[in-house]
Design a protein around this motif. Structure first.
Motif, short mmCIF file in Angstrom:
data_model
loop_
_atom_site.label_atom_id
_atom_site.label_comp_id
_atom_site.label_asym_id
_atom_site.label_seq_id
_atom_site.Cartn_x
_atom_site.Cartn_y
_atom_site.Cartn_z
N ALA A 3 23.73 -13.20 -1.72
CA ALA A 3 24.99 -13.01 -2.43
C ALA A 3 26.12 -12.07 -1.76
CB ALA A 3 24.99 -11.61 -3.33
N SER A 4 25.19 -11.28 -0.68
CA SER A 4 25.61 -10.93 0.78
C SER A 4 26.19 -12.19 1.54
CB SER A 4 25.79 -9.46 1.18
OG SER A 4 24.00 -10.24 1.51
N GLY A 5 25.33 -12.88 1.82
CA GLY A 5 25.24 -14.02 2.38
C GLY A 5 26.52 -15.19 2.26
N VAL A 6 26.66 -15.02 0.82
CA VAL A 6 27.79 -16.00 0.51
C VAL A 6 29.22 -15.08 0.49
CG1 VAL A 6 28.87 -17.16 -1.43
CG2 VAL A 6 26.87 -17.09 -1.48
N LEU A 7 29.88 -14.19 0.25
CA LEU A 7 30.09 -13.26 0.16
C LEU A 7 30.68 -13.69 1.86
CD1 LEU A 7 32.40 -10.79 -0.14
CD2 LEU A 7 30.94 -9.30 -0.33
N LEU A 8 29.90 -13.21 2.89
CA LEU A 8 30.24 -13.17 3.77
C LEU A 8 31.06 -14.40 4.74
CD1 LEU A 8 27.73 -10.55 6.48
CD2 LEU A 8 30.26 -10.77 6.67
N TYR A 14 37.51 -18.00 4.87
CA TYR A 14 38.63 -18.48 3.78
C TYR A 14 39.72 -17.07 4.04
CZ TYR A 14 36.13 -22.25 2.36
OH TYR A 14 35.56 -22.82 1.56
N THR A 15 39.24 -16.44 4.41
CA THR A 15 40.36 -14.75 5.17
C THR A 15 41.09 -15.03 6.42
OG1 THR A 15 38.66 -13.47 5.48
CG2 THR A 15 38.71 -14.24 3.23
#
Length: 218
Positions: A3-8, A14-15
């Motif tokens: 989950a943290s990898g996907v968030l990173l 994209y930000t």
């Protein structure tokens, strides 16, 4: 970790968080990062702190050698110490190897901040004629992130305490990374990816811990 990898990945791709923070730290009037040559950032945090952290790791290696030579403390505690020493070596080495093959540039090399290179998001391609930047992930932060491995001394018996020690152990590396961001040497996501890599390495090595509580701190 997933989950943290996907968030990173989402933040990196994209930000514009990296640019927003670097814009804030950059002085357009001076056309430079004010903290770039400061004594605090270049001497205290970049040199002395790295020497200190390296010395701590070397001391733990010496203790490990003596422990195995003397057969003390017990085998479970020696294995935990071995995991910490392994992380001390593996985390900076892994980050350094990844940096050596990275195309991304440091902020101070970007055209946006008076340099020569374009800003590239994660998975972008390097334009022709521009040499690789070798600035991703954050190498200096990795010199302190291995301290999070001290959490293994409380595993498997006290997982909450281990989690607390893990978080506290990340603080020195995060501070080193933040200082480098102030200098224009890294983006925030460079440091966060180093944290993610360090966490993964600690998790992998923690699998070699003994499954009993013998030798766990009270």
């Amino acid at each position: 970790m997933l989950a943290s990898g996907v968030l990173l990945l989402w933040i990196s791709r994209y930000t514009s968080l990296d640019l927003l923070l670097s814009d804030w730290m950059y002085d357009a009037a001076q056309q430079d990062f004010p903290w770039r040559t400061s004594w605090f950032a270049t001497v205290l945090m970049h040199v002395w702190m790295k020497y200190l952290l390296t010395g701590i790791g070397a001391a733990m290696l010496a203790v490990l050698a003596v422990a195995y030579a003397c057969g003390w403390p017990d085998a479970a505690m020696r294995r935990r110490l071995a995991v910490v020493v392994a992380c001390w070596v593996a985390i900076p080495l892994t980050v350094t190897l990844l940096k050596s093959s990275s195309m991304h540039h440091c902020p101070w090399d970007l055209q946006r901040y008076g340099g020569y290179a374009p800003y590239l998001r994660l998975f972008d391609r390097l334009p022709p004629g521009i040499k690789a930047g070798h600035c991703f992930p954050a190498g200096h932060a990795s010199a302190g992130l291995w301290l999070a491995a001290l959490a293994v001394f409380w595993l498997p018996g006290r997982p909450r305490m281990a989690a607390l020690v893990f978080v506290i152990g990340l603080v020195p590396g995060l501070l080193l990374g933040w200082t480098q961001q102030m200098r224009g040497a890294h983006f925030l996501t460079h440091t966060l990816w180093s944290v993610w890599i360090a966490s993964l390495i600690i998790l992998v090595f923690a699998r070699f811990l003994p499954g009993r509580q013998t030798g766990a701190p009270p």
